[in-house]
Structure formats: C-alpha cells, structure tokens
Design a protein around this motif. Structure first.
Motif, mmCIF file in Angstrom:
data_model
loop_
_atom_site.group_PDB
_atom_site.id
_atom_site.type_symbol
_atom_site.label_atom_id
_atom_site.label_comp_id
_atom_site.label_asym_id
_atom_site.label_seq_id
_atom_site.Cartn_x
_atom_site.Cartn_y
_atom_site.Cartn_z
ATOM 1 N N MET A 108 0.866 -1.170 0.000
ATOM 2 C CA MET A 108 0.000 0.000 0.000
ATOM 3 C C MET A 108 0.903 1.220 0.000
ATOM 4 S SD MET A 108 -2.793 1.044 2.846
ATOM 5 C CE MET A 108 -2.403 2.660 3.461
ATOM 6 N N THR A 109 0.498 2.251 -0.692
ATOM 7 C CA THR A 109 1.297 3.478 -0.694
ATOM 8 C C THR A 109 0.465 4.646 -0.189
ATOM 9 O OG1 THR A 109 0.707 4.031 -2.970
ATOM 10 C CG2 THR A 109 2.698 2.719 -2.642
ATOM 11 N N CYS A 110 1.154 5.601 0.377
ATOM 12 C CA CYS A 110 0.547 6.853 0.828
ATOM 13 C C CYS A 110 1.436 7.999 0.361
ATOM 14 C CB CYS A 110 0.455 6.914 2.348
ATOM 15 S SG CYS A 110 -0.559 5.641 3.090
ATOM 16 N N ALA A 111 0.809 9.073 -0.034
ATOM 17 C CA ALA A 111 1.550 10.278 -0.421
ATOM 18 C C ALA A 111 1.347 11.323 0.663
ATOM 19 C CB ALA A 111 1.027 10.809 -1.752
ATOM 20 N N TYR A 112 2.422 11.940 1.066
ATOM 21 C CA TYR A 112 2.359 13.021 2.051
ATOM 22 C C TYR A 112 2.865 14.295 1.417
ATOM 23 C CZ TYR A 112 1.125 9.832 5.744
ATOM 24 O OH TYR A 112 0.465 8.926 6.507
ATOM 25 N N MET A 113 1.984 15.299 1.381
ATOM 26 C CA MET A 113 2.342 16.583 0.805
ATOM 27 C C MET A 113 2.503 17.612 1.920
ATOM 28 S SD MET A 113 -1.254 17.697 -0.871
ATOM 29 C CE MET A 113 -2.717 17.901 0.113
ATOM 30 N N PRO A 114 3.349 18.574 1.707
ATOM 31 C CA PRO A 114 3.535 19.607 2.727
ATOM 32 C C PRO A 114 2.282 20.454 2.911
ATOM 33 C CG PRO A 114 5.337 19.615 1.145
ATOM 34 C CD PRO A 114 4.277 18.714 0.600
ATOM 35 N N ASP A 115 2.080 20.952 4.116
ATOM 36 C CA ASP A 115 0.997 21.891 4.398
ATOM 37 C C ASP A 115 1.159 23.084 3.456
ATOM 38 O OD1 ASP A 115 -1.150 23.143 5.665
ATOM 39 O OD2 ASP A 115 0.092 23.946 7.280
ATOM 40 N N GLY A 116 0.071 23.493 2.851
ATOM 41 C CA GLY A 116 0.113 24.625 1.935
ATOM 42 C C GLY A 116 0.258 24.229 0.478
ATOM 43 N N ALA A 117 0.251 22.928 0.179
ATOM 44 C CA ALA A 117 0.366 22.480 -1.209
ATOM 45 C C ALA A 117 -0.846 22.952 -2.008
ATOM 46 C CB ALA A 117 0.496 20.964 -1.273
ATOM 47 N N THR A 118 -0.624 23.241 -3.273
ATOM 48 C CA THR A 118 -1.691 23.767 -4.129
ATOM 49 C C THR A 118 -1.946 22.845 -5.308
ATOM 50 O OG1 THR A 118 -0.120 25.115 -5.384
ATOM 51 C CG2 THR A 118 -1.205 26.161 -3.485
ATOM 52 N N PHE A 119 -3.157 22.934 -5.837
ATOM 53 C CA PHE A 119 -3.616 22.106 -6.955
ATOM 54 C C PHE A 119 -2.850 22.471 -8.224
ATOM 55 C CE2 PHE A 119 -7.027 21.307 -10.253
ATOM 56 C CZ PHE A 119 -6.936 19.934 -10.208
ATOM 57 N N ARG A 133 -14.389 21.926 -8.347
ATOM 58 C CA ARG A 133 -14.359 23.080 -7.436
ATOM 59 C C ARG A 133 -12.978 23.740 -7.357
ATOM 60 N NH1 ARG A 133 -17.091 19.408 -3.559
ATOM 61 N NH2 ARG A 133 -15.062 19.292 -2.590
ATOM 62 N N LEU A 134 -11.971 23.106 -7.933
ATOM 63 C CA LEU A 134 -10.602 23.603 -7.797
ATOM 64 C C LEU A 134 -10.122 24.319 -9.049
ATOM 65 C CD1 LEU A 134 -8.969 20.461 -6.146
ATOM 66 C CD2 LEU A 134 -9.257 22.695 -5.061
ATOM 67 N N LYS A 135 -9.325 25.339 -8.827
ATOM 68 C CA LYS A 135 -8.592 25.995 -9.900
ATOM 69 C C LYS A 135 -7.110 25.775 -9.615
ATOM 70 C CE LYS A 135 -10.338 30.138 -9.158
ATOM 71 N NZ LYS A 135 -11.264 30.080 -8.081
ATOM 72 N N ILE A 136 -6.310 25.772 -10.658
ATOM 73 C CA ILE A 136 -4.865 25.637 -10.465
ATOM 74 C C ILE A 136 -4.398 26.740 -9.517
ATOM 75 C CG2 ILE A 136 -2.618 25.800 -11.605
ATOM 76 C CD1 ILE A 136 -3.908 24.409 -14.017
ATOM 77 N N GLY A 137 -3.658 26.328 -8.510
ATOM 78 C CA GLY A 137 -3.157 27.265 -7.505
ATOM 79 C C GLY A 137 -3.971 27.272 -6.221
#
Length: 145
Positions: free
Chosen positions: A101-112, A126-130
C-alpha cells in the motif's frame, strides 16, 4: 523505474511517498529498488509508468549508469522516500503475492496543479490551479510547524 510526484495533484519537491509492505518484499517477489539521491537531480517531468522501465533515463540520461539499490523489507514494515526519487519494483518470480500500500504526504500549503490523480470529479470541479489542497477529509493535516 519511475517518480511519484509527477502523478500527484500537487507539485512539491519535499513531498514523501510511504510504501507499506503487506507481504514480505524480497528479491524474488519484486521488492523496490531505489536510485539513492536521485531526487537531487529529477524534476516534475513525467516519463510515465509502463513496461519500459528504462524510459525514465530518456528524461534523466545523467542517471542511467547509477546503480540502483534493492530494498527488501518484511510485511508490516515501510519505506519512506522523496516523491522525486527514481524507484521501481522487480518482477514477482514466485507463485505468491507481494502486496503493498502506498501513501503520499504533501507539505501543508500544497496547491492544486491541475492533475486529477485521486481527487473526485466533484473535487476537481471546485478547484482551480493554484488553489490550496486543504480538504480535511481528503487531505487531513497530520503535522503543522
């Protein structure tokens, strides 16, 4: 061999992958191999994942002659690696399983970044880039400085 971060819905060079072995991962059944330190030399360019494990070296030819290191681990153990580390699994040459199983951890504040990955169609609509990826159910915050 591949990178993880180029497939994710955010682009951050400090993101982590965690690979959790559900069965023993051995040389015989396809443990992971890593090119140590490769994350210092890679970017978000996506070479894809497929039958041609050497395709990554078309994007990063300077790493072609770098030796990979096998990482066999026991069931219940895990490995952590930077999402820009070149890695891949060998073939399973046994009649058993090598599940993980894998999990991805992104830093707080990551954007789309515009990639759907595991996001639902509703979330992407609902998301826009950024936009911040701060949906507590989809991406719960596990650590804040």
């Amino acid at each position: 061999m591949a990178l993880d971060t180029p497939f994710w819905s955010f682009s951050d060079s400090s993101a982590l992958s965690i690979w959790i072995a559900l069965d023993d991962a051995t040389l015989q059944n396809g443990c992971l191999y890593f090119i140590p330190g490769s994350y210092h030399h890679t970017s978000f360019e996506n070479a894809g994942i497929g039958k041609n494990m050497d395709a990554i070296f078309e994007v990063y030819p300077n790493l072609k002659n770098t030796n990979s290191v096998a990482a066999p681990i026991k069931a219940g153990s895990c490995s952590f690696h930077n999402g820009l580390t070149i890695h891949g699994a060998g073939p399973n040459m046994t009649n058993g399983f090598r599940r993980a199983m894998t999990c991805a951890y992104m830093p707080d504040g990551a954007t789309f970044n515009g990639k759907k990955n595991i996001l639902s169609d509703e979330q992407v609509s609902r998301l826009k880039i950024g936009d911040l990826l701060n949906d507590g159910e989809q991406n719960p915050l596990i650590y804040k400085r």
